[in-house]
Design an enzyme around this catalytic site. Structure first.
Site, mmCIF file in Angstrom:
data_model
loop_
_atom_site.group_PDB
_atom_site.id
_atom_site.type_symbol
_atom_site.label_atom_id
_atom_site.label_comp_id
_atom_site.label_asym_id
_atom_site.label_seq_id
_atom_site.Cartn_x
_atom_site.Cartn_y
_atom_site.Cartn_z
ATOM 1 N N GLU A 48 -3.370 -7.263 7.414
ATOM 2 C CA GLU A 48 -2.011 -7.353 7.848
ATOM 3 C C GLU A 48 -2.201 -8.061 9.164
ATOM 4 O O GLU A 48 -3.302 -8.152 9.889
ATOM 5 C CB GLU A 48 -1.643 -5.896 8.053
ATOM 6 C CG GLU A 48 -0.259 -5.800 8.957
ATOM 7 C CD GLU A 48 0.831 -6.353 8.260
ATOM 8 O OE1 GLU A 48 0.867 -7.682 7.986
ATOM 9 O OE2 GLU A 48 1.586 -5.676 7.895
ATOM 10 N N HIS B 220 0.922 -1.146 0.039
ATOM 11 C CA HIS B 220 0.036 0.044 -0.073
ATOM 12 C C HIS B 220 0.808 1.300 0.004
ATOM 13 O O HIS B 220 2.099 1.318 0.225
ATOM 14 C CB HIS B 220 -0.891 -0.018 1.285
ATOM 15 C CG HIS B 220 -0.222 0.004 2.530
ATOM 16 N ND1 HIS B 220 0.379 1.181 3.008
ATOM 17 C CD2 HIS B 220 -0.041 -0.753 3.564
ATOM 18 C CE1 HIS B 220 1.119 0.735 4.182
ATOM 19 N NE2 HIS B 220 0.803 -0.412 4.510
#
Length: 177
Positions: free
Chosen positions: A84, A9
């Site tokens: 995550e 990201h």
């Protein structure tokens, strides 16, 4: 043989502050949004062809993936397994903290309030095994902790290499099966 691409990201406020984001839902900075758009353009410039973008449900990865999708026209969908790792008590603490650096080397132990490296590896390895069975090319948009596991799926790594591994925000990495 097939392949997949991994994209981390874009930049977040906690990346700038050197804090562990983990499973905490932290938004992109303005620079992070710009990085994501540029990544979409790089994918086009490099002639990368993919059938689908799979992204983590956390907003920083989702926004990155949706920017890439808008630029490239590649359809995108959420993949919960790309979330995550939950770093428990270490979330929002310094990424380079000595205690956290040591904890990253204990693969079996759960972080207080979080998940272990082995739990994370199981879900990511299962995802990659599922992708490998498909006759499609995917771009995975996720996080640095996920990047380590993906790297370890394709390459032998020592514990020290694993804990030190990382990719830059919006880096594009290709993996061949």
């Amino acid at each position: 043989m097939g392949h997949l691409y991994f994209v981390r990201h874009g930049q977040t406020v906690w990346n700038v502050a050197n804090k562990i984001c983990g499973a905490t839902d932290i938004e992109l900075t303005e620079k992070g949004h710009e990085q994501a758009i540029l990544t979409g353009k790089k994918i086009l410039e490099q002639g990368i062809v993919a059938d689908e973008i799979l992204y983590s449900p956390l907003v920083r990865a989702k926004d990155t993936a949706l920017h890439i999708s808008e630029v490239t026209g590649i359809p995108a969908r959420e993949e919960i397994r790309l979330k995550e790792q939950n770093f428990g008590k270490y979330e929002s603490t310094a990424r380079d903290g000595a205690e956290f650096q040591e904890a990253k080397k204990r693969f079996i132990c759960k972080y207080d309030g979080g998940e272990s490296m082995l739990q994370l590896a199981q879900r990511i390895y299962n995802l990659i095994d599922d992708i490998k069975k498909d006759d499609k090319t995917y771009i995975l948009v996720a996080h640095n902790g996920i990047a380590r596991v993906v790297q370890s799926y394709f390459y032998e790594m020592t514990n020290d290499e694993y804990s030190a591994f990382g990719v830059d925000n919006c880096a594009i990495v290709r993996y061949d099966f």
